[in-house]
Design a protein around this motif. Structure first.
Motif, mmCIF file in Angstrom:
data_model
loop_
_atom_site.group_PDB
_atom_site.id
_atom_site.type_symbol
_atom_site.label_atom_id
_atom_site.label_comp_id
_atom_site.label_asym_id
_atom_site.label_seq_id
_atom_site.Cartn_x
_atom_site.Cartn_y
_atom_site.Cartn_z
ATOM 1 N N ARG A 18 3.093 7.774 17.598
ATOM 2 C CA ARG A 18 4.167 7.590 17.349
ATOM 3 C C ARG A 18 3.110 6.301 16.088
ATOM 4 O O ARG A 18 3.730 5.067 16.070
ATOM 5 C CB ARG A 18 5.521 6.311 17.847
ATOM 6 N N ALA A 19 2.674 6.658 15.858
ATOM 7 C CA ALA A 19 1.360 6.209 14.346
ATOM 8 C C ALA A 19 2.190 5.880 13.840
ATOM 9 O O ALA A 19 2.210 6.048 12.611
ATOM 10 C CB ALA A 19 0.486 6.755 14.380
ATOM 11 N N GLU A 20 2.439 4.176 13.558
ATOM 12 C CA GLU A 20 2.651 4.011 11.598
ATOM 13 C C GLU A 20 1.207 2.719 12.046
ATOM 14 O O GLU A 20 0.845 2.204 12.471
ATOM 15 C CB GLU A 20 3.594 3.199 12.116
ATOM 16 N N ARG A 21 1.055 2.655 10.693
ATOM 17 C CA ARG A 21 0.212 1.352 10.452
ATOM 18 C C ARG A 21 0.812 0.396 9.022
ATOM 19 O O ARG A 21 1.533 0.498 8.673
ATOM 20 C CB ARG A 21 -0.942 1.837 9.616
ATOM 21 N N VAL A 37 -6.740 4.707 -5.939
ATOM 22 C CA VAL A 37 -7.153 6.836 -5.109
ATOM 23 C C VAL A 37 -7.686 6.573 -3.754
ATOM 24 O O VAL A 37 -9.286 6.220 -4.091
ATOM 25 C CB VAL A 37 -6.985 8.113 -5.979
ATOM 26 N N SER A 48 -10.491 1.269 -2.254
ATOM 27 C CA SER A 48 -10.288 3.231 -3.045
ATOM 28 C C SER A 48 -11.197 3.681 -3.683
ATOM 29 O O SER A 48 -12.110 2.940 -3.012
ATOM 30 C CB SER A 48 -9.915 3.012 -3.841
ATOM 31 N N LEU A 49 -11.323 4.857 -3.853
ATOM 32 C CA LEU A 49 -12.596 4.972 -4.487
ATOM 33 C C LEU A 49 -13.084 4.659 -5.413
ATOM 34 O O LEU A 49 -12.328 4.467 -6.516
ATOM 35 C CB LEU A 49 -12.381 6.851 -4.397
ATOM 36 N N THR A 82 1.070 -1.248 -0.332
ATOM 37 C CA THR A 82 -0.206 -0.158 -0.132
ATOM 38 C C THR A 82 0.808 1.364 -0.118
ATOM 39 O O THR A 82 1.861 1.253 0.728
ATOM 40 C CB THR A 82 -1.066 -0.035 1.385
ATOM 41 N N LEU A 113 1.419 7.079 8.660
ATOM 42 C CA LEU A 113 2.241 6.399 8.410
ATOM 43 C C LEU A 113 2.779 4.723 7.622
ATOM 44 O O LEU A 113 2.272 4.315 9.030
ATOM 45 C CB LEU A 113 3.775 6.427 9.164
ATOM 46 N N ASN A 114 3.024 4.140 6.986
ATOM 47 C CA ASN A 114 3.166 2.730 6.859
ATOM 48 C C ASN A 114 4.435 2.102 7.385
ATOM 49 O O ASN A 114 5.235 2.031 7.049
ATOM 50 C CB ASN A 114 2.866 2.605 5.191
ATOM 51 N N GLY A 137 -4.251 3.058 2.564
ATOM 52 C CA GLY A 137 -4.611 1.866 1.907
ATOM 53 C C GLY A 137 -4.439 1.746 0.751
ATOM 54 O O GLY A 137 -4.465 0.453 0.465
ATOM 55 N N CYS A 138 -5.032 2.453 -0.045
ATOM 56 C CA CYS A 138 -4.747 2.143 -1.660
ATOM 57 C C CYS A 138 -3.310 1.665 -2.225
ATOM 58 O O CYS A 138 -1.980 1.366 -1.554
ATOM 59 C CB CYS A 138 -4.453 3.540 -2.575
ATOM 60 N N ASN A 184 -6.415 5.883 -11.811
ATOM 61 C CA ASN A 184 -7.753 6.864 -10.987
ATOM 62 C C ASN A 184 -8.500 5.904 -10.193
ATOM 63 O O ASN A 184 -9.437 5.854 -9.767
ATOM 64 C CB ASN A 184 -7.963 8.502 -10.890
ATOM 65 N N ASP A 200 1.008 -2.371 6.950
ATOM 66 C CA ASP A 200 0.566 -2.397 5.290
ATOM 67 C C ASP A 200 -0.147 -3.533 4.279
ATOM 68 O O ASP A 200 -0.121 -4.057 4.018
ATOM 69 C CB ASP A 200 2.225 -2.716 5.238
ATOM 70 N N GLU A 201 -1.736 -2.796 5.517
ATOM 71 C CA GLU A 201 -2.894 -3.899 4.727
ATOM 72 C C GLU A 201 -4.069 -2.862 3.711
ATOM 73 O O GLU A 201 -4.411 -1.562 4.299
ATOM 74 C CB GLU A 201 -3.510 -4.073 5.634
ATOM 75 N N PRO A 202 -3.978 -3.242 2.858
ATOM 76 C CA PRO A 202 -4.891 -2.674 1.409
ATOM 77 C C PRO A 202 -6.118 -2.381 2.495
ATOM 78 O O PRO A 202 -7.062 -3.026 3.034
ATOM 79 C CB PRO A 202 -5.003 -3.190 0.546
ATOM 80 N N ALA A 203 -6.987 -1.200 1.827
ATOM 81 C CA ALA A 203 -7.715 -0.821 2.122
ATOM 82 C C ALA A 203 -8.594 -0.380 1.095
ATOM 83 O O ALA A 203 -8.033 -0.196 -0.080
ATOM 84 C CB ALA A 203 -8.199 0.943 2.797
ATOM 85 N N ALA A 223 -13.822 9.499 -7.410
ATOM 86 C CA ALA A 223 -12.313 9.877 -7.567
ATOM 87 C C ALA A 223 -12.537 10.699 -8.507
ATOM 88 O O ALA A 223 -12.640 12.298 -7.840
ATOM 89 C CB ALA A 223 -11.773 8.477 -8.115
ATOM 90 N N PRO A 241 -14.106 5.035 -9.403
ATOM 91 C CA PRO A 241 -13.479 5.595 -10.068
ATOM 92 C C PRO A 241 -14.241 6.703 -10.496
ATOM 93 O O PRO A 241 -13.984 8.456 -10.452
ATOM 94 C CB PRO A 241 -13.553 5.199 -11.450
ATOM 95 N N LEU A 294 -5.619 11.753 -2.945
ATOM 96 C CA LEU A 294 -5.913 12.558 -4.079
ATOM 97 C C LEU A 294 -5.798 13.891 -3.363
ATOM 98 O O LEU A 294 -6.066 14.936 -3.866
ATOM 99 C CB LEU A 294 -7.515 13.060 -4.483
#
Lengths: 488, 98
Positions: free
Chosen positions: B61-64, A36, B71-72, A18, A50-51, A23-24, A33, B66-69, B77, B74, A41
Motif C-alpha cells: 500500500r505504497a502512497e507517497r 518533468v 525535476s530534470l 505534485t 501514488l500521491n 514529485g514533479c 518541459n 505530496d512533496e515536490p522532488a 529532459a 531541461p 516522461l
C-alpha cells in the motif's frame, strides 16, 4: 417533438503540489518541459508511486457527490498512441473505479445520477500553432503529463443544453467549495465532454449518440449542445440517421464538426496496471475525510433561506464560494441583520471587489467591520445614502465605520430639537413655496424636504425631517398664508 | 483451444503501430498462440472461491506524501529526443493535425 438526452464526462485536476505518480510540480504556466522526470516522461524503467493527497482529494470529491467509495479499486492501462502520451498508455481506472453510484440534485429538482468517479493522470500538451515550423511539426510539453485528475461520469439524465450547463456549473461549485479543484477552466483545470442523443418525446430507448468535446466554459456547453441537439433533430427529421462519432465544438464558427477519425476503431486494450498495486482505502480513512468535508453549497443555500430568511436568489449568489458564504455569515452575525448584510455584500462589496479585481478573501473590509456599518444604519446614526460613502472610505482606509463617522462628523441629526430648528429655518426662508403647499399643491413637499436635507449638509435623519416638516406645514396652515402668495 | 489467426496478429500489430513482414506474422502467430495455450492450461485450475486479483502483491500500500522532488534539467529532459527545439524547450514530432 424531440427530446435531448445528455450525459457529461467531467475531468477535474486535483489540487496537489505534485503529480499523480512522481514529485514533479503541477504548477501551471512554467516553461515547457521544466516540470518533468523519468516517470512522467515515460522513460524505460521508471516506476509510478501514488500521491496520497491525490487519493484524498478524489475520495473527498466522491463523497461530496454522494458516491460510494470502494475500499479496493484498480489502476488500468488505457493504450493509445498520441505524441502527448509518452508511455503509449494512460494510467486510469477501468473495471474497478474508485467510487460509484452517486448523484446530484439540481436547482430545478432534477436528480442527475453519477455513474462513477475514477482517478487518472493527465496527458501532456501538444502545441500545433504559433511556432516557426508549425506547418510541419507539433511541439510537445510534458509539464502537464501525470497531473492527477478525477473523471466524473454522469448517467444520461440531462434533458437540455441549459440543464447540462447548470449541472457542470454545480459540479464546479462543489469541487471548488471542498478545495479539490481550482475551477480554472481557462487553464484547463476543469474540462467537459458531453454524450448527446435525441429521440422522439415519450420514447424510452436511446437514440444514437455523439460525443462532443472541447466544452471548456458553461457558455460553450450550452451553445455547443444547443447546436448539436438541433443538428441531430434535423438529421432524424430528414429521415437520416445520426452517426456515432466524436465531434469537436468550434467556438469561433459556433458549430460542432466531426473529428478527423482514424480509419481503425479505437481499441484501448485496457488491462490492470502491473506497476501499481490495487488502491486500498480503509473505512477509517474514508470516514475521516467525509467528516472533514464542509457543509456543501446546496445544504448551505437551504440553511441561508431557512435560518437567515434570505430570498433563494440571495442564497444562490452568496454560496458561489465557501469564502463568500463565510463572509456573509460573519457579517450577518456582526450586523444582527441578515438581509441587510446580504444586500451590502451582493451590491456594494461584490461591486467594489470586481472593480478593484480583488477577492472576498483579500477584502480590506472585514465582515465585523461591514456588520458595524450596517448596525450604524439600523440605529439611525447614518443614512443609507451616506453609508455608501462611508463604505468606500472603509474600503480605502481599512478604518471602522464608527471611526470614519466620528472623524468626519457624519452622524445624522436625529435630535428632535435640532430637526425642528432646521425645519423652521427652511419654512421661514421659503414662504412662497410653503404657501403653494398649503394651497393644495402638495407636490412641492419634496422640494422642501430637499431644502431641509441641504440645510443639514445631508445629515438630517430623513424620516424625522419628513415627519417634522409635514407637522409644521399642516399645523400652521391657516395662519401663515400671506395674501399675495396665495393667488399665485 | 485458441485459434489465433494471421488476421488477429495483423490487427494487434496495427494497434501497436508495428509493421511486420509476412515471415514475422507467421512467427508471431505461432508464438502468440503458444502463450494463449499456456494461459488456457492455467484456466483449467479450479479457482472456485478464489477472488480475482489484479496484482501479485495486493498488500503493497505504497502512497507517497505530496512533496515536490527535483525535476530534470531541461537539457537532460530533451537529451534523448530525436527532434527538439531547445530554445522553446519543446519536443518535436511531425505535425499531428492538419
Amino acid at each position: 417533438m424531440y427530446e435531448a438526452v445528455i450525459g457529461l464526462e467531467v475531468h477535474a485536476h486535483l489540487l496537489t503540489r505534485t503529480k499523480m505518480f512522481c514529485g514533479c510540480s503541477t504548477a501551471f504556466g512554467a516553461r515547457p518541459n521544466t516540470q518533468v522526470c523519468p516517470v512522467c516522461l515515460g522513460l524505460p524503467g521508471a516506476l509510478p508511486v501514488l500521491n496520497r493527497q491525490a487519493v484524498d482529494c478524489a475520495i473527498k470529491a466522491s463523497l461530496a457527490l454522494g458516491c460510494r467509495v470502494e475500499t479496493e479499486s484498480v489502476f488500468a492501462r488505457k493504450n493509445y498512441f498520441y505524441p502527448d502520451l509518452p508511455k503509449g498508455y494512460q494510467i486510469s481506472q477501468y473495471e474497478r473505479p474508485l467510487a460509484v453510484a452517486g448523484g446530484l440534485t439540481l436547482g430545478d429538482a432534477t436528480h442527475v445520477r453519477i455513474t462513477r468517479v475514477h482517478l487518472e493522470e493527465d496527458a501532456g500538451k501538444s502545441l500545433h500553432e504559433g511556432l516557426a515550423d508549425s506547418a510541419i511539426k507539433t511541439g510537445v510539453d510534458f509539464n502537464r503529463s501525470g497531473v492527477p485528475l478525477i473523471e466524473i461520469v454522469s448517467e444520461p439524465d440531462l434533458r437540455s443544453a441549459a440543464q447540462a450547463a447548470g449541472f457542470f456549473s454545480e459540479l464546479r461549485a462543489i469541487l471548488v467549495w471542498i478545495g479539490v479543484n481550482d475551477g480554472n477552466m481557462e487553464e484547463g483545470s476543469l474540462r467537459c465532454d458531453a454524450n448527446v442523443s435525441v429521440r422522439p418525446a415519450g420514447q424510452s430507448s436511446l437514440g444514437t449518440k455523439t460525443e462532443v468535446k472541447n466544452l471548456n466554459s458553461f457558455r460553450h456547453v450550452e451553445k455547443a449542445l444547443t447546436y448539436e441537439i438541433e443538428r441531430q433533430i434535423e438529421v432524424v427529421r430528414g429521415g437520416g440517421r445520426v452517426r456515432q462519432e466524436t465531434r469537436l465544438w468550434d467556438g469561433a464558427s459556433g458549430r460542432t464538426q466531426p473529428m478527423r477519425s482514424k480509419e481503425d476503431a479505437q481499441d484501448y486494450r485496457y488491462f490492470p496496471e502491473p506497476d501499481l498495486p490495487p488502491l486500498v482505502v480503509d473505512a477509517a480513512r474514508i470516514e475521516a475525510l467525509g467528516a472533514a468535508l464542509p457543509e456543501l453549497p446546496a445544504a448551505r443555500r437551504e440553511r441561508f433561506v431557512a435560518a437567515h430568511g434570505l430570498p433563494p436568489y440571495d442564497a444562490g449568489v452568496l454560496t458561489q464560494s465557501a469564502g463568500l458564504a463565510d463572509y456573509f455569515e460573519r457579517t450577518a452575525a456582526a450586523a444582527g441583520n441578515a438581509k441587510a448584510a446580504s444586500n451590502w455584500i451582493m451590491g456594494e462589496l461584490l461591486g467594489m471587489l470586481n472593480d478593484r479585481h480583488a477577492t472576498v478573501e483579500t477584502a480590506p473590509i472585514a465582515p465585523d467591520a461591514l456588520g458595524g456599518l450596517i448596525a450604524l444604519i439600523d440605529r439611525g446614526t447614518i443614512s443609507s445614502a451616506m453609508a455608501k460613502d462611508v463604505f468606500a472610505r472603509m474600503y480605502d482606509t481599512g478604518q471602522s465605520a464608527a471611526a470614519i463617522v466620528e472623524a468626519e462628523g457624519l452622524a445624522q441629526i436625529g435630535d428632535a430639537d435640532e430637526v425642528a430648528a432646521l425645519v423652521d429655518r427652511v419654512v421661514a426662508a421659503n414662504t412662497p413655496v410653503v404657501a403653494e403647499y398649503r394651497d393644495g399643491k402638495r407636490q412641492v413637499f419634496g422640494f422642501l424636504v430637499g431644502q431641509v436635507m441641504k440645510a443639514s449638509g445631508g445629515r438630517v435623519n430623513p424620516k424625522l425631517a419628513n415627519e417634522r416638516l409635514r407637522a409644521v406645514l399642516d399645523r400652521d396652515g391657516d395662519v401663515a398664508v400671506t395674501p399675495g402668495t396665495a393667488q399665485r | 483451444m485458441s485459434r489465433l489467426t494471421i488476421a488477429d496478429v495483423e490487427r494487434i500489430a496495427a494497434l501497436a503501430h508495428l509493421e511486420l513482414t509476412g515471415e514475422e506474422k507467421q512467427l508471431f502467430t505461432g508464438q502468440l498462440a503458444d502463450i494463449l495455450t499456456y494461459a488456457e492450461q492455467l484456466q483449467q485450475i479450479d479457482t472456485t472461491g478464489v477472488p480475482a486479483t489484479a496484482h501479485v502483491h495486493p498488500d503493497l500500500r505504497a502512497e507517497r506524501p505530496d512533496e515536490p522532488a527535483p525535476s530534470l534539467a531541461p537539457e537532460d529532459a530533451l537529451a534523448n529526443a530525436p527532434d527538439a527545439d531547445a530554445e522553446a524547450g519543446l519536443f518535436k514530432v511531425p505535425r499531428v493535425i492538419g
